[in-house]
Write a protein that holds these residues in place. Structure first.
Motif, mmCIF file in Angstrom:
data_model
loop_
_atom_site.group_PDB
_atom_site.id
_atom_site.type_symbol
_atom_site.label_atom_id
_atom_site.label_comp_id
_atom_site.label_asym_id
_atom_site.label_seq_id
_atom_site.Cartn_x
_atom_site.Cartn_y
_atom_site.Cartn_z
ATOM 1 N N THR A 111 0.841 -1.210 0.000
ATOM 2 C CA THR A 111 0.000 0.000 0.000
ATOM 3 C C THR A 111 0.869 1.250 0.000
ATOM 4 O OG1 THR A 111 -1.731 -1.186 1.200
ATOM 5 C CG2 THR A 111 -1.865 1.209 1.215
ATOM 6 N N GLU A 112 1.906 1.262 0.832
ATOM 7 C CA GLU A 112 2.808 2.413 0.884
ATOM 8 C C GLU A 112 3.501 2.608 -0.463
ATOM 9 O OE1 GLU A 112 5.434 1.671 4.158
ATOM 10 O OE2 GLU A 112 3.860 1.979 5.663
ATOM 11 N N GLN A 113 3.909 1.505 -1.066
ATOM 12 C CA GLN A 113 4.588 1.606 -2.362
ATOM 13 C C GLN A 113 3.633 2.126 -3.434
ATOM 14 O OE1 GLN A 113 7.298 -1.379 -3.171
ATOM 15 N NE2 GLN A 113 7.770 -0.663 -5.217
ATOM 16 N N VAL A 114 2.410 1.653 -3.430
ATOM 17 C CA VAL A 114 1.416 2.127 -4.403
ATOM 18 C C VAL A 114 1.156 3.616 -4.181
ATOM 19 C CG1 VAL A 114 -1.040 1.968 -5.033
ATOM 20 C CG2 VAL A 114 0.338 -0.116 -4.829
ATOM 21 N N GLU A 115 1.046 4.023 -2.916
ATOM 22 C CA GLU A 115 0.818 5.445 -2.623
ATOM 23 C C GLU A 115 1.998 6.281 -3.091
ATOM 24 O OE1 GLU A 115 -0.040 5.636 1.566
ATOM 25 O OE2 GLU A 115 -2.103 4.984 1.285
ATOM 26 N N ARG A 116 3.229 5.807 -2.865
ATOM 27 C CA ARG A 116 4.411 6.546 -3.329
ATOM 28 C C ARG A 116 4.418 6.656 -4.855
ATOM 29 N NH1 ARG A 116 7.122 3.684 0.876
ATOM 30 N NH2 ARG A 116 7.738 2.078 -0.615
ATOM 31 N N ASN A 117 4.094 5.541 -5.521
ATOM 32 C CA ASN A 117 4.037 5.580 -6.996
ATOM 33 C C ASN A 117 2.943 6.530 -7.478
ATOM 34 O OD1 ASN A 117 6.145 3.795 -7.293
ATOM 35 N ND2 ASN A 117 4.841 1.992 -7.603
ATOM 36 N N TYR A 118 1.810 6.536 -6.800
ATOM 37 C CA TYR A 118 0.712 7.438 -7.158
ATOM 38 C C TYR A 118 1.151 8.891 -7.015
ATOM 39 C CZ TYR A 118 -3.589 10.133 -6.613
ATOM 40 O OH TYR A 118 -4.566 11.079 -6.722
ATOM 41 N N ILE A 119 1.761 9.208 -5.893
ATOM 42 C CA ILE A 119 2.205 10.591 -5.659
ATOM 43 C C ILE A 119 3.247 10.984 -6.706
ATOM 44 C CG2 ILE A 119 3.499 12.056 -4.046
ATOM 45 C CD1 ILE A 119 2.062 10.520 -1.755
ATOM 46 N N LYS A 120 4.168 10.072 -6.988
ATOM 47 C CA LYS A 120 5.211 10.339 -7.980
ATOM 48 C C LYS A 120 4.589 10.561 -9.369
ATOM 49 C CE LYS A 120 8.735 7.510 -9.812
ATOM 50 N NZ LYS A 120 9.625 6.377 -9.607
ATOM 51 N N GLU A 121 3.666 9.704 -9.759
ATOM 52 C CA GLU A 121 3.017 9.857 -11.067
ATOM 53 C C GLU A 121 2.149 11.112 -11.115
ATOM 54 O OE1 GLU A 121 0.997 6.365 -12.479
ATOM 55 O OE2 GLU A 121 2.708 5.081 -12.027
ATOM 56 N N LYS A 122 1.505 11.441 -9.997
ATOM 57 C CA LYS A 122 0.679 12.658 -9.960
ATOM 58 C C LYS A 122 1.555 13.894 -10.128
ATOM 59 C CE LYS A 122 -2.762 15.048 -7.187
ATOM 60 N NZ LYS A 122 -3.503 15.091 -5.933
ATOM 61 N N LYS A 123 2.713 13.893 -9.446
ATOM 62 C CA LYS A 123 3.631 15.029 -9.593
ATOM 63 C C LYS A 123 4.136 15.120 -11.030
ATOM 64 C CE LYS A 123 5.381 15.410 -4.874
ATOM 65 N NZ LYS A 123 6.544 15.249 -3.992
ATOM 66 N N ALA A 124 4.431 13.972 -11.618
ATOM 67 C CA ALA A 124 4.898 13.973 -13.014
ATOM 68 C C ALA A 124 3.793 14.488 -13.933
ATOM 69 C CB ALA A 124 5.336 12.564 -13.420
ATOM 70 N N ALA A 125 2.556 14.093 -13.673
ATOM 71 C CA ALA A 125 1.433 14.555 -14.504
ATOM 72 C C ALA A 125 1.227 16.054 -14.326
ATOM 73 C CB ALA A 125 0.164 13.790 -14.130
ATOM 74 N N VAL A 126 1.322 16.544 -13.092
ATOM 75 C CA VAL A 126 1.158 17.986 -12.847
ATOM 76 C C VAL A 126 2.275 18.753 -13.552
ATOM 77 C CG1 VAL A 126 1.279 19.770 -11.038
ATOM 78 C CG2 VAL A 126 -0.151 17.746 -10.707
ATOM 79 N N ASN A 127 3.520 18.236 -13.427
ATOM 80 C CA ASN A 127 4.639 18.905 -14.096
ATOM 81 C C ASN A 127 4.456 18.906 -15.615
ATOM 82 O OD1 ASN A 127 5.949 19.504 -11.720
ATOM 83 N ND2 ASN A 127 7.299 17.699 -11.792
ATOM 84 N N GLU A 128 4.011 17.774 -16.150
ATOM 85 C CA GLU A 128 3.766 17.696 -17.595
ATOM 86 C C GLU A 128 2.657 18.670 -17.991
ATOM 87 O OE1 GLU A 128 2.493 14.424 -21.020
ATOM 88 O OE2 GLU A 128 2.877 13.744 -18.979
ATOM 89 N N PHE A 129 1.599 18.741 -17.190
ATOM 90 C CA PHE A 129 0.498 19.665 -17.452
ATOM 91 C C PHE A 129 1.008 21.104 -17.426
ATOM 92 C CE2 PHE A 129 -2.880 22.413 -15.742
ATOM 93 C CZ PHE A 129 -3.824 22.277 -16.756
ATOM 94 N N VAL B 197 2.500 26.010 -20.223
ATOM 95 C CA VAL B 197 3.461 27.073 -20.552
ATOM 96 C C VAL B 197 3.741 27.074 -22.055
ATOM 97 C CG1 VAL B 197 5.876 27.790 -20.252
ATOM 98 C CG2 VAL B 197 4.502 27.175 -18.268
ATOM 99 N N GLU B 198 3.913 25.872 -22.604
ATOM 100 C CA GLU B 198 4.191 25.754 -24.030
ATOM 101 C C GLU B 198 3.030 26.295 -24.859
ATOM 102 O OE1 GLU B 198 4.826 22.231 -27.345
ATOM 103 O OE2 GLU B 198 5.191 21.733 -25.235
ATOM 104 N N LEU B 199 1.811 25.954 -24.456
ATOM 105 C CA LEU B 199 0.641 26.448 -25.185
ATOM 106 C C LEU B 199 0.532 27.974 -25.077
ATOM 107 C CD1 LEU B 199 -2.079 23.732 -24.435
ATOM 108 C CD2 LEU B 199 -0.978 24.229 -26.627
#
Length: 157
Positions: free
Chosen positions: A111-129, A134-136
């Motif tokens: 569960t902790e690992q899934v939560e860490r992966n979720y937070i990491k992917e969410k941060k990556a998605a926010v950064n990509e967004f 900015v690009e747009l």
């Protein structure tokens, strides 16, 4: 002298008579021994039969004791009071609790690992967004500038 010569011979004959009587005594005692040996053989046969009967009795008693012991153990097992059964159940219960604890720890870890992966992917998605945003904006600004420049005289850059 002749008497001395006869004297040992007489003794010799007397010795033979004694020997004959001894032989007769031995014959009688030997016949008696046959009878005694027959009695002893019969006694030994009776003893062997008696010993065999005792052996069978002891064996039967051992069988009955073992059977009674096994029945008592079966009854205790059915009641749940057999000591060996209780030890095994206690060991199984400990193993069960240990497995539950390990499964719970594994679940927490996953569960902790899934939560860490979720937070990491969410941060990556926010950064990509944010990067796309900015690009747009830059593209819109650039397009807007291009349209303004082309509107004003067709100056190309």
């Amino acid at each position: 002298m002749a008497s001395t010569l006869l004297s040992p011979m007489v003794d010799y004959y007397n010795d033979e008579e004694e020997l004959d009587s001894v032989d007769e005594d031995e014959d009688r005692s030997f016949r008696g021994r046959d009878s005694e040996e027959d009695t002893e053989d019969a006694s030994e046969t009776d003893l062997a039969k008696h010993d065999e009967d005792d052996y069978v009795e002891i064996k039967e008693q051992m069988y009955q004791d073992k059977l009674a012991s096994l029945k008592r153990q079966l009854q205790q097992l059915q009641e749940g009071t057999l000591q060996e059964y209780q030890k095994r159940m206690k060991k199984l219960d400990q193993q069960y609790k240990e497995r539950l604890r390990n499964a719970d720890l594994f679940l927490q870890l996953e569960t902790e690992q899934v939560e860490r992966n979720y937070i990491k992917e969410k941060k990556a998605a926010v950064n990509e967004f944010d990067d796309k945003k900015v690009e747009l904006k830059e593209n819109l600004i650039a397009d807007d500038l291009m349209t303004k420049f082309s509107f004003w005289g067709g100056v190309s850059l």
